[in-house]
Design a protein around this motif. Structure first.
Motif, short mmCIF file in Angstrom:
data_model
loop_
_atom_site.label_atom_id
_atom_site.label_comp_id
_atom_site.label_asym_id
_atom_site.label_seq_id
_atom_site.Cartn_x
_atom_site.Cartn_y
_atom_site.Cartn_z
N LEU A 1 34.63 50.65 50.13
CA LEU A 1 34.74 52.08 49.84
C LEU A 1 35.35 52.36 48.47
N CYS A 2 36.07 51.40 47.93
CA CYS A 2 36.82 51.62 46.69
C CYS A 2 35.89 51.67 45.48
N THR A 3 36.11 52.64 44.60
CA THR A 3 35.32 52.75 43.37
C THR A 3 36.13 52.38 42.13
N ASN A 4 37.39 52.03 42.33
CA ASN A 4 38.25 51.63 41.23
C ASN A 4 38.19 50.11 41.10
N SER A 5 37.65 49.61 39.98
CA SER A 5 37.42 48.17 39.84
C SER A 5 38.71 47.36 39.88
N GLU A 6 39.79 47.88 39.29
CA GLU A 6 41.05 47.15 39.30
C GLU A 6 41.63 47.06 40.71
#
Length: 221
Positions: A156-161
């Motif tokens: 679900l995460c869209t933040n690459s870090e």
């Protein structure tokens, strides 16, 4: 053989949880007296949330049913924090626990985020809460739960870090559970990301490769 042991040099550079397999190895081989190993475990546990385990070791080490007041206070803090995180993550955990609802998810993360917000009032705050909840579960020694939640979070995460951080955590959890096949898959995935990622500096990339070497060394144990 103890004079050839490098654990004392390696341990300060490693994540606390990942030192435990090394101590278990030393204890099994009887390189040191049990009292020394138990004291080392207590020192490690002082910085993480495995408070019940720390209490059990203290009782075994000192031959008593009593534990220090600071351990009791620390346990209360951990339980209170766990309840707070459990409440914050409850909506998305409930969704992910329902296989019929999970089937509504697609490979398109943006679609998933929009769908979760529109149909179930699950937004970025709840997704972030899932990460924090998974991280805390790991710190408490619930590696299985942490691995599952981190896997779901990455979907679900869209933040690459943030996604990369979750992958590191999942790899560590799989190693600690000795799920070697899954751990190998995560190792390969991390290698690909580290080799292809545009790091802000070569030093950051070097640090990532060093951490990967640490985890590979535990995998080989």
């Amino acid at each position: 053989m103890a004079q050839y042991d490098l654990t004392a040099l390696m341990a300060p550079q490693m994540e606390c949880h990942l030192v435990f397999p090394m101590l278990e190895f030393l204890q099994e081989r009887q390189f040191y007296a049990d009292e020394e190993i138990l004291q080392g475990k207590i020192c490690l546990l002082s910085g993480i949330n495995m408070v019940d385990y720390a209490m059990d070791i203290h009782k075994s080490l000192h031959g008593t049913d009593d534990v220090p007041a600071d351990m009791v206070a620390r346990r209360s803090e951990v339980i209170a924090r766990l309840r707070t995180l459990d409440e914050a993550a409850a909506p998305i955990v409930a969704f992910l626990s329902n296989q019929q609802l999970v089937q509504e998810l697609r490979p398109d993360k943006q679609y998933n985020i929009h769908m979760l917000q529109e149909r179930y009032q699950i937004g970025p705050d709840q997704i972030e809460a899932l990460y924090q909840y998974a991280k805390f579960q790991f710190e408490c020694g619930n590696y299985s739960g942490a691995a599952d939640f981190l896997y779901q979070y990455r979907a679900l995460c869209t933040n690459s870090e943030r996604s990369l951080s979750a992958l590191w955590g999942k790899l560590a959890a799989e190693i600690l559970m000795q799920n070697w096949d899954v751990a190998q898959e995560e190792l390969n995935r991390l290698k690909e990301i580290i080799d292809s990622k545009n790091f802000s500096s070569p030093i950051n990339q070097l640090h990532s490769r060093i951490w990967l070497m640490h985890l590979e060394s535990l995998y080989l144990l």
